[in-house]
Design a protein around this motif. Sequence first.
Motif, mmCIF file in Angstrom:
data_model
loop_
_atom_site.group_PDB
_atom_site.id
_atom_site.type_symbol
_atom_site.label_atom_id
_atom_site.label_comp_id
_atom_site.label_asym_id
_atom_site.label_seq_id
_atom_site.Cartn_x
_atom_site.Cartn_y
_atom_site.Cartn_z
ATOM 1 N N GLY A 269 -7.629 -27.941 -104.466
ATOM 2 C CA GLY A 269 -7.805 -26.274 -103.548
ATOM 3 C C GLY A 269 -6.311 -25.615 -104.127
ATOM 4 N N ARG A 287 -8.580 -22.392 -99.297
ATOM 5 C CA ARG A 287 -7.550 -23.604 -99.047
ATOM 6 C C ARG A 287 -8.143 -24.623 -98.353
ATOM 7 N NH1 ARG A 287 -2.589 -21.877 -99.506
ATOM 8 N NH2 ARG A 287 -2.338 -19.420 -99.280
ATOM 9 N N HIS A 290 -8.972 -30.895 -101.258
ATOM 10 C CA HIS A 290 -8.242 -32.542 -100.963
ATOM 11 C C HIS A 290 -6.853 -31.346 -100.725
ATOM 12 C CE1 HIS A 290 -7.153 -36.437 -101.236
ATOM 13 N NE2 HIS A 290 -8.310 -36.679 -100.909
ATOM 14 N N ARG A 291 -6.618 -31.751 -99.587
ATOM 15 C CA ARG A 291 -5.721 -31.660 -98.712
ATOM 16 C C ARG A 291 -4.128 -32.380 -98.987
ATOM 17 N NH1 ARG A 291 -5.546 -27.746 -94.408
ATOM 18 N NH2 ARG A 291 -2.859 -29.366 -94.075
ATOM 19 N N GLN A 292 -4.290 -33.418 -99.836
ATOM 20 C CA GLN A 292 -2.679 -34.655 -100.246
ATOM 21 C C GLN A 292 -2.888 -34.099 -102.049
ATOM 22 O OE1 GLN A 292 -6.142 -35.872 -98.166
ATOM 23 N NE2 GLN A 292 -4.610 -36.084 -96.772
ATOM 24 N N ASN A 294 -3.409 -31.256 -103.053
ATOM 25 C CA ASN A 294 -2.821 -30.035 -103.427
ATOM 26 C C ASN A 294 -1.048 -30.382 -103.182
ATOM 27 O OD1 ASN A 294 -1.783 -27.470 -102.210
ATOM 28 N ND2 ASN A 294 -3.797 -27.257 -102.960
ATOM 29 N N ALA A 295 -0.902 -30.956 -102.253
ATOM 30 C CA ALA A 295 0.725 -31.562 -101.754
ATOM 31 C C ALA A 295 1.200 -32.701 -102.971
ATOM 32 C CB ALA A 295 0.441 -32.113 -100.328
#
Length: 358
Positions: A269, A287, A290-292, A294-295
């Motif tokens: 991301g 957007r 993989h959100r995790q 990216n974090a």
Amino acid sequence: MSMQQVPSHRRVVVGVDTHKYVHVAVAIDELGTILDSRSFVADAGGYTQLIEWAAAFGGKLTFGIEGTGSYGAGLAGAVRRRGIGALEVVRTDRRDRRLRGKSDTLDAENAAKAVLAGLATAVPKSHDGVVEMIRQIKVAKDIAVKARTAAMISLKQVIVNAPDDLRQELQHLSRMALINRCASLRPGKVTTITASTKHTLRAIARRWQQLNAEISEHEKLLKELTSQAAPGLTEAFAVGPDTAAEMLIVAGDNPERVRSEAAFARLCGVAPVPASSGMTTRHRLNRGGHRQANAALYRVVIVRMQHHEPTKAYVARRSAEGKTKAEIIRCLKRLLARELWAAMRPIRDARNELQQAA
């Protein structure tokens, strides 16, 4: 609907709509003609029957499977072990379902047509190596971390409503001092509000300690496994076992499925996409992904901006050029994804050598 044979030079695509107990499959040829459709039990025997049914059509066989990270994982693994190509298909959007209707057979047909049209190109993760072990341990750790946080919040809430003497004794303590003090409370016989409050505080504090010990064990295992899988990742500045685990989970046990560094950045991301209109030319972040992961990249960038001299110099230079802090962080995340992709090269090389040997 009876089965039809296909010449060996023609392509056959089997779309599969996966569920917990039953998988529904539809086979189509390269012209989009439906050859047959059937349902199979979602177990090892059912996977074998489905693959043999698909192979009976002849032709060049490809599977398009929905939910390869959940209900379709077992089938995707069975197809891969038979040496047959398999692609991951994203489920049909709700708008299309409202227009065309919804059934398991329709979903399987849509999956097959998505492969035939070239809309489904992602190779499923293999879920059969050390990265899958890392993912499972990471799941256990994340659940324990959430429970530990909830325990601390509950502990402090109980203290807010505790009797005055007990509240004044506890409310100014630091976190670990508070946990140790509450865990050692002796409520005695529960006949007063103070005794019941002490009993509750002790129970919550001991739960926090148990969860903390569990998390430490998970972290130890993650450190061992990530160092074994990709030592270059954990050697990077501010990249610990958690971040290394997230990067490996994104790549999977078969990282060769990610075709380039740019594709990896998109998975994380952090790949910019055009957002221009009229006289305005600009970009924004993709957007998706993989959100995790990216974090995790964001956390590493923030640490580097404070303690990593090359990063601090980069921030100063880009700030002088008029970039905002958000824009600089976006650039740093993209650069970090490139750095970590390069650090995972030994894994990709080892997989390629293994495939060539096979």
